[in-house]
Design a protein around this motif. Sequence first.
Motif, PDB file in Angstrom:
ATOM      1  N   HIS A  97      -1.276   9.449  39.058  1.00 31.10           N
ATOM      2  CA  HIS A  97      -0.460   9.533  37.851  1.00 31.10           C
ATOM      3  C   HIS A  97       0.969   9.942  38.225  1.00 31.10           C
ATOM      4  N   ARG A  98       1.913   9.200  37.680  1.00 35.89           N
ATOM      5  CA  ARG A  98       3.307   9.376  38.084  1.00 35.89           C
ATOM      6  C   ARG A  98       4.233   9.282  36.892  1.00 35.89           C
ATOM      7  N   ALA A  99       5.276  10.130  36.901  1.00 37.74           N
ATOM      8  CA  ALA A  99       6.361  10.040  35.925  1.00 37.74           C
ATOM      9  C   ALA A  99       7.661  10.129  36.706  1.00 37.74           C
ATOM     10  N   VAL A 126       4.071  16.149  30.174  1.00 38.61           N
ATOM     11  CA  VAL A 126       2.899  16.898  29.703  1.00 38.61           C
ATOM     12  C   VAL A 126       1.712  16.428  30.520  1.00 38.61           C
ATOM     13  N   VAL A 127       1.177  17.314  31.325  1.00 36.61           N
ATOM     14  CA  VAL A 127       0.062  16.995  32.216  1.00 36.61           C
ATOM     15  C   VAL A 127      -1.233  17.461  31.558  1.00 36.61           C
ATOM     16  N   ALA A 128      -2.205  16.551  31.472  1.00 33.70           N
ATOM     17  CA  ALA A 128      -3.505  16.876  30.882  1.00 33.70           C
ATOM     18  C   ALA A 128      -4.404  17.459  31.962  1.00 33.70           C
ATOM     19  N   ALA A 129      -4.177  18.727  32.288  1.00 29.22           N
ATOM     20  CA  ALA A 129      -4.977  19.417  33.298  1.00 29.22           C
ATOM     21  C   ALA A 129      -6.363  19.740  32.734  1.00 29.22           C
ATOM     22  N   PRO A 130      -7.365  19.967  33.585  1.00 26.77           N
ATOM     23  CA  PRO A 130      -8.715  20.261  33.104  1.00 26.77           C
ATOM     24  C   PRO A 130      -8.780  21.463  32.168  1.00 26.77           C
ATOM     25  N   SER A 170       0.850  13.433  40.026  1.00 26.60           N
ATOM     26  CA  SER A 170      -0.175  14.345  39.524  1.00 26.60           C
ATOM     27  C   SER A 170      -1.572  13.803  39.786  1.00 26.60           C
ATOM     28  N   ARG A 171      -2.493  14.711  40.068  1.00 27.45           N
ATOM     29  CA  ARG A 171      -3.906  14.334  40.164  1.00 27.45           C
ATOM     30  C   ARG A 171      -4.509  14.095  38.785  1.00 27.45           C
ATOM     31  N   TRP A 172      -3.885  14.646  37.773  1.00 23.28           N
ATOM     32  CA  TRP A 172      -4.402  14.563  36.413  1.00 23.28           C
ATOM     33  C   TRP A 172      -3.508  13.661  35.562  1.00 23.28           C
TER      34      TRP A 172
END
Length: 318
Positions: A161-163, A195-199, A172-174
């Motif tokens: 995942h990239r921005a 905005v990263v959707a982390a676990p 990002s891994r998420w």
Amino acid sequence: MRTVTEQSIDERAAGDPGGRRRRRGLVVSLIAVLLAVLLVGHRAVPNVHGLGSLVDSATPLLGLGVPVLGLAALLRRSRRALLAVLLPAVVWVALYGGVWLPSAAGAGPASFRVASQNLRSGNPDPAATVGALAAADVDLIGLQEVDDDRVDAVLRQRYPHRAAVSTVALWSRWPIRDSVGVDTGLGWDRALRAVVAAPQGDLVVYVVHLGSARAGHTATRDETLAALAAAVRADQASRLVLLGDLNTAPTDRVFVPLTRLLRDAQADAGQGFGFTWPAELPVTRPDHVLYRGLTPTTAGVLRTPDSDHRAVTAGFRW
């Protein structure tokens, strides 16, 4: 014709070098006192053409003057000068000695880890640089001065995942649910908010490269930092991490608007000053991991190949 008393006074003065010794130690003593005053009051130096910022940024290095003055006092054989040298030594330890103590950050394993790296425009082997970051097993990588497709080729498998906005980017891994450019007043966006959707829940991540600063020319950097501080102040996110090359040291007075809003991972969870630039022999830290709403567990610096900056890393617990 001189009296006996006058003659004896002259003879004692000629035979006693104490006065000369005191004068020799006086110069070292005065410099030591001035050094102590500068350490304590460096922010009182007028910030004309960036002079104040330069002095602020260099303040931790002023401690190097203590052993030099101590050696001078020994060579002059002046006990008074040696005592005077203790003054800046004590002041420096009071101001900066704590950075070398073991961190009092939150114990336990990190929930996630981040890294930030200025790749250097024209880097001959950016793949090697980011490969070292990926090998550090971080979950989020913020990069500045990205101008080569080889970076994405190296990172995309582990960080799908990239921005990106202009020359700044986040891997990002998420999943990244949203990303926008952030206006810092340069006339073009050189910062992003994602905005990263982390676990564990949403995490807002800024990746930033502020305006450049040179001796005598800091106005652009100062304006972009003020704009960034305004953007962070308006951001309602409860958990936020800022990664970037801010082109200013944490001791710089212009850094204060950000420190009022965010905490410094290196100061809270690292050991030492965390200098990152220049990479070969770093003497300052323009690269930062700032945060709020999280507990830092670790922070440090990573030497990577082919960049003129070292990377900064940090671990956090939710």
